[in-house]
Design an enzyme around this catalytic site. Sequence first.
Site, PDB file in Angstrom:
ATOM      1  N   HIS A  17       0.837  -1.203   0.000  1.00 50.55           N
ATOM      2  CA  HIS A  17       0.000   0.000   0.000  1.00 50.55           C
ATOM      3  C   HIS A  17       0.874   1.257   0.000  1.00 50.55           C
ATOM      4  CE1 HIS A  17      -3.523   2.498   1.246  1.00 50.55           C
ATOM      5  NE2 HIS A  17      -2.564   3.217   1.829  1.00 50.55           N
ATOM      6  N   GLU A  18       1.822   1.303   0.915  1.00 47.53           N
ATOM      7  CA  GLU A  18       2.704   2.465   1.002  1.00 47.53           C
ATOM      8  C   GLU A  18       3.623   2.558  -0.211  1.00 47.53           C
ATOM      9  OE1 GLU A  18       2.249   4.727   3.122  1.00 47.53           O
ATOM     10  OE2 GLU A  18       0.842   3.640   4.399  1.00 47.53           O
ATOM     11  N   HIS A  21       1.925   4.601  -2.845  1.00 48.27           N
ATOM     12  CA  HIS A  21       2.116   6.036  -2.615  1.00 48.27           C
ATOM     13  C   HIS A  21       3.531   6.457  -3.022  1.00 48.27           C
ATOM     14  CE1 HIS A  21      -1.678   6.466  -0.631  1.00 48.27           C
ATOM     15  NE2 HIS A  21      -1.349   5.785   0.456  1.00 48.27           N
TER      16      HIS A  21
END
Length: 351
Positions: A17-18, A21
């Site tokens: 998920h990170e 980003h």
Amino acid sequence: MSILAAFLIFSVIVLFHEFGHFLAARLVGVEVLEFSLGMGPRLLSHVNARSRTRFSLKLLPFGGSCMMKGEDSEDLSEGSFQTKKVWQRILIVAAGPVFNFVLAFLFAVIIIGTAGYDAPVPSFLTDNSPLLSAGMQPGDELTSIDGHRITIYRDIVNYVTFDLGEGASKKQIPVEWIHDNEKKRADIFLLSASGGTAGSLGMYGGGRFSAGGNIPRILYYSAYEVRYWIKTTLSSLGMIVKRKVSLDDVSGPVGIVHVISDTYKETRKEGAFMLFLNMLNMAILLSANLGVMNLLPFPALDGGRIVLLLIEAVRKKRLGENVEAYINLAGFAVLMCIMVIILFNDIRKIW
């Protein structure tokens, strides 16, 4: 080992998920100050000389972060988040949840490529089954029920779980199926509006069907697997809003770890391969769930930040640093209260 497996699954999901980003930020030229797995004090860290990004492993194995320059401030220097166009900032924020869906898809490819998919083909129909009375036979493929397209067996389970009303057994429901490559159709009355597929349809599933190494089929059912979990998550949220489920039916991180631990203990008796597939299946569910939850339009979540950015695009100016900060702080406080309630509920259910 079971607890370790749970933390490993959480870590991979959060890290991916990170990473979404992170990649989106680097793509549009935003400087990433720190990319970390875990929370709290740093255990290990390394600063990349070229990108000046610090990569860290932290003490508490929960969550992670991708800290970008100017993300929560009015910093307008080169490489700052705030200097980018609205669509670029939306891309960065949305990339995390999108990468959760990508991860779920990749895991689904592994499972379906090796273990197949759960085709909507009953292995057994009871003597009083309305499907049997309509002419359907074990081994036939159910393709539609009450206007709902059926692709996998769990679609039938979802229909029975989420879509049946109290009077469902008193009205005729159209069903469609394939028998010997020929499409069939009939109208049936359900046995009951409860009791699952067995109680309502007199139907029992037939296990998994091999994809036969067919790449397009594997990709299709893998994409559908992600769609299924997204739809299931949204349906579950709808049931919570409509108060059709109690607090005992809701689980947080502690409850999820407990479920993963139980699954690990039960599945390891079946061998390493089945254990691996079951852990991947849990990861698909959790990754898709995290993607959906993060896209909810609630302050402090990625979805809430996207809403603020869309408002900025319409107004052609920011709401102001303090306004956004207060909105996100209020949202974060509400989320923390909810998490505390769910945490104590998880502990209560376990003990």
